[in-house]
Structures are given as structure tokens and as C-alpha cells.
Design a protein around this motif. Structure first.
Motif, PDB file in Angstrom:
ATOM      1  N   GLY A 122      36.762  38.661  40.996  1.00  0.00           N
ATOM      2  CA  GLY A 122      36.810  39.476  39.659  1.00  0.00           C
ATOM      3  C   GLY A 122      37.883  40.200  39.787  1.00  0.00           C
ATOM      4  O   GLY A 122      38.883  40.221  40.458  1.00  0.00           O
ATOM      5  N   MET A 124      39.231  44.245  39.251  1.00  0.00           N
ATOM      6  CA  MET A 124      38.729  45.813  39.066  1.00  0.00           C
ATOM      7  C   MET A 124      39.782  46.534  38.086  1.00  0.00           C
ATOM      8  O   MET A 124      41.039  46.216  38.192  1.00  0.00           O
ATOM      9  CB  MET A 124      38.802  46.399  40.373  1.00  0.00           C
ATOM     10  CG  MET A 124      38.214  47.766  40.363  1.00  0.00           C
ATOM     11  SD  MET A 124      38.192  48.910  41.719  1.00  0.00           S
ATOM     12  CE  MET A 124      38.191  47.748  42.935  1.00  0.00           C
ATOM     13  N   LYS A 142      35.327  50.253  36.372  1.00  0.00           N
ATOM     14  CA  LYS A 142      34.345  49.304  36.814  1.00  0.00           C
ATOM     15  C   LYS A 142      34.644  48.129  37.468  1.00  0.00           C
ATOM     16  O   LYS A 142      35.802  47.525  37.504  1.00  0.00           O
ATOM     17  CB  LYS A 142      33.745  48.674  35.585  1.00  0.00           C
ATOM     18  CG  LYS A 142      33.111  49.729  34.218  1.00  0.00           C
ATOM     19  CD  LYS A 142      31.657  50.058  34.387  1.00  0.00           C
ATOM     20  CE  LYS A 142      31.242  50.750  33.509  1.00  0.00           C
ATOM     21  NZ  LYS A 142      30.020  51.710  33.836  1.00  0.00           N
ATOM     22  N   THR A 143      33.610  47.560  38.226  1.00  0.00           N
ATOM     23  CA  THR A 143      33.855  46.378  39.090  1.00  0.00           C
ATOM     24  C   THR A 143      32.368  45.613  39.129  1.00  0.00           C
ATOM     25  O   THR A 143      31.551  46.664  38.897  1.00  0.00           O
ATOM     26  CB  THR A 143      34.550  46.543  40.460  1.00  0.00           C
ATOM     27  OG1 THR A 143      34.924  45.208  40.866  1.00  0.00           O
ATOM     28  CG2 THR A 143      33.713  47.162  41.397  1.00  0.00           C
ATOM     29  N   VAL A 144      32.431  44.496  39.701  1.00  0.00           N
ATOM     30  CA  VAL A 144      31.117  43.963  39.520  1.00  0.00           C
ATOM     31  C   VAL A 144      30.353  44.290  41.126  1.00  0.00           C
ATOM     32  O   VAL A 144      31.290  44.146  41.953  1.00  0.00           O
ATOM     33  CB  VAL A 144      31.186  42.547  39.340  1.00  0.00           C
ATOM     34  CG1 VAL A 144      31.849  41.692  40.343  1.00  0.00           C
ATOM     35  CG2 VAL A 144      29.684  41.984  39.141  1.00  0.00           C
ATOM     36  N   ASP A 145      29.361  44.570  41.002  1.00  0.00           N
ATOM     37  CA  ASP A 145      28.438  44.542  42.315  1.00  0.00           C
ATOM     38  C   ASP A 145      27.724  43.068  42.466  1.00  0.00           C
ATOM     39  O   ASP A 145      27.024  42.609  41.711  1.00  0.00           O
ATOM     40  CB  ASP A 145      27.223  45.651  42.065  1.00  0.00           C
ATOM     41  CG  ASP A 145      26.266  45.778  43.306  1.00  0.00           C
ATOM     42  OD1 ASP A 145      26.600  44.762  44.290  1.00  0.00           O
ATOM     43  OD2 ASP A 145      25.624  46.503  43.507  1.00  0.00           O
ATOM     44  N   LYS A 150      26.032  42.995  38.323  1.00  0.00           N
ATOM     45  CA  LYS A 150      25.911  44.115  37.157  1.00  0.00           C
ATOM     46  C   LYS A 150      27.347  44.672  37.579  1.00  0.00           C
ATOM     47  O   LYS A 150      27.595  44.968  38.798  1.00  0.00           O
ATOM     48  CB  LYS A 150      24.960  44.906  37.056  1.00  0.00           C
ATOM     49  CG  LYS A 150      23.745  43.923  36.599  1.00  0.00           C
ATOM     50  CD  LYS A 150      22.329  44.897  36.636  1.00  0.00           C
ATOM     51  CE  LYS A 150      21.320  44.035  36.179  1.00  0.00           C
ATOM     52  NZ  LYS A 150      20.136  44.748  36.021  1.00  0.00           N
ATOM     53  N   ASP A 151      28.172  45.440  36.543  1.00  0.00           N
ATOM     54  CA  ASP A 151      29.006  46.543  36.867  1.00  0.00           C
ATOM     55  C   ASP A 151      28.510  47.457  37.336  1.00  0.00           C
ATOM     56  O   ASP A 151      27.354  47.956  37.263  1.00  0.00           O
ATOM     57  CB  ASP A 151      29.407  46.741  35.165  1.00  0.00           C
ATOM     58  CG  ASP A 151      30.473  45.716  34.637  1.00  0.00           C
ATOM     59  OD1 ASP A 151      30.857  44.716  35.326  1.00  0.00           O
ATOM     60  OD2 ASP A 151      30.809  46.099  33.438  1.00  0.00           O
ATOM     61  N   ASP A 153      30.136  51.399  38.718  1.00  0.00           N
ATOM     62  CA  ASP A 153      31.375  52.321  38.488  1.00  0.00           C
ATOM     63  C   ASP A 153      32.036  52.660  39.658  1.00  0.00           C
ATOM     64  O   ASP A 153      31.543  52.648  40.939  1.00  0.00           O
ATOM     65  CB  ASP A 153      30.629  53.950  38.078  1.00  0.00           C
ATOM     66  CG  ASP A 153      30.108  53.901  36.544  1.00  0.00           C
ATOM     67  OD1 ASP A 153      30.368  53.016  36.071  1.00  0.00           O
ATOM     68  OD2 ASP A 153      29.197  54.830  36.374  1.00  0.00           O
TER      69      ASP A 153
END
Length: 190
Positions: A122, A124, A142-145, A150-151, A153
């Protein structure tokens, strides 16, 4: 009556052309200001060069830190409008490479940062402001977990300690709690 109507239309046409010309001139000035590197870009350019990175990472709150080293090369691109950073080293025993872009948006008066690396797929995205008093920038985004898809913080605090030393602190949100996930101490390579 016909002459009056023609005269009125001619006056309206002249007024409209002046207004359109003024708008066009204002728009051109705005674009010129937007595209011209300024003082913040000059400050960012001072960070160009090769840097040694001492990296400390925490995978979760209270976990033992993992340490590694890497290098970073910063270079202004596109006529001094953006800084591209290329990172390489090892992380968690594996080869690591990452690439960042730092921009200062003249219109929005904001720093914008993007990040990609070989530890994910992804991008960031963060934005924030520069504080002259503390010589630091706080960027949020935001970045993906990867574990949830999901996004999440994220926050980054970048501090210029002096011409040859910088510090980056990275924070992520886990279960509604912010925790420090990484600290990188940058030392300019001689």
C-alpha cells in the motif's frame, strides 16, 4: 433605442472582457505562485544527501525494541519542488527498501508525505505543518492495518536537531490507543 441597446451591449462586452482578463491574470498569478519553489522547499533541499539511520521499532506497546541500521539518500526532484528519499538496509532480518516523497503544497501551506516499501503493498499518505519554533513537522494520515484490512491512523513527528542530525518518530493507533512504533535517528554521512 437601437443605438442605446447596441451601446449598452458594447459596454457590457468591454466590462466582461476586462473581468475575464482580470480573472485570467489572477489565475495565472495563482498558478505561478503554486508552482514556484519557496522558502520551505529551500529548507527541505538542505536535507539532501546521504544519511545513516539507526532504527528502533516496537511491534506493540511494551514489546522489546528491535534495532537495525539503514541508509537514506535524499534528493530534490522536479526542479526543487519535491524531495525523494530512497532507503535501504535490513529490517527484521530481511532486506529492506523504501521510498518516500516529501512535498510542500504552496496553495494549502501543508507538508505532504507519501511512503512505500517492500514490507507492504500500500501507500501511506500523511500531511501536516512545519513549526519553526521547534524545528519540527507533525504529519498525520492513514495506512492499512494488514491484520484487519482496515485503515489505521498514523502520526509522524520529524525533528531537525541540527544540520547533521534528525529524528523521526512514528506512532500508530491500536485499539484506540496511540503508541510509538518506530524511532529513526538520522546522521549525515560524511
Amino acid at each position: 433605442m437601437k443605438k442605446l441597446t447596441i451601446t449598452a451591449l458594447a459596454v457590457l462586452l468591454v466590462i466582461n472582457s476586462f473581468t475575464a482578463r482580470a480573472q485570467t491574470q489572477d489565475q495565472m498569478k495563482a498558478w505561478t505562485n503554486y508552482m514556484t519553489p519557496g522558502d520551505v522547499h529551500k529548507m527541505i533541499a538542505k536535507w539532501d544527501g546521504k544519511w545513516k539511520e539507526d532504527v528502533t521499532m516496537w511491534m506493540q506497546p511494551g514489546a522489546s525494541p528491535m534495532k537495525s541500521t539503514s541508509t537514506c539518500v535524499n534528493k530534490m526532484v522536479m526542479g526543487g519542488r519535491y524531495q525523494q528519499s530512497t532507503h535501504s538496509g535490513t529490517m527484521m532480518g530481511k532486506p529492506f527498501e523504501g521510498q518516500g516523497t516529501l512535498a510542500y503544497d504552496n496553495a494549502r501551506k501543508m507538508l505532504i508525505s507519501t511512503w512505500i516499501d517492500n514490507m507492504g503493498t500500500g501507500i501511506m499518505y500523511m500531511e501536516g505543518t512545519w513549526d519553526d519554533a521547534s524545528k519540527s513537522a507533525t504529519l498525520k494520515g492513514k495506512t492499512v492495518d494488514p491484520s484487519t484490512g482496515k485503515d489505521m491512523d498514523v502520526k509522524q513527528i520529524f525533528t531537525v536537531m541540527n544540520d547533521n542530525s534528525q529524528k523521526l518518530e512514528m506512532f500508530m493507533d491500536q485499539d484506540g490507543q496511540e503508541f510509538k512504533t518506530m524511532e529513526i535517528l538520522f546522521t549525515r554521512a560524511k
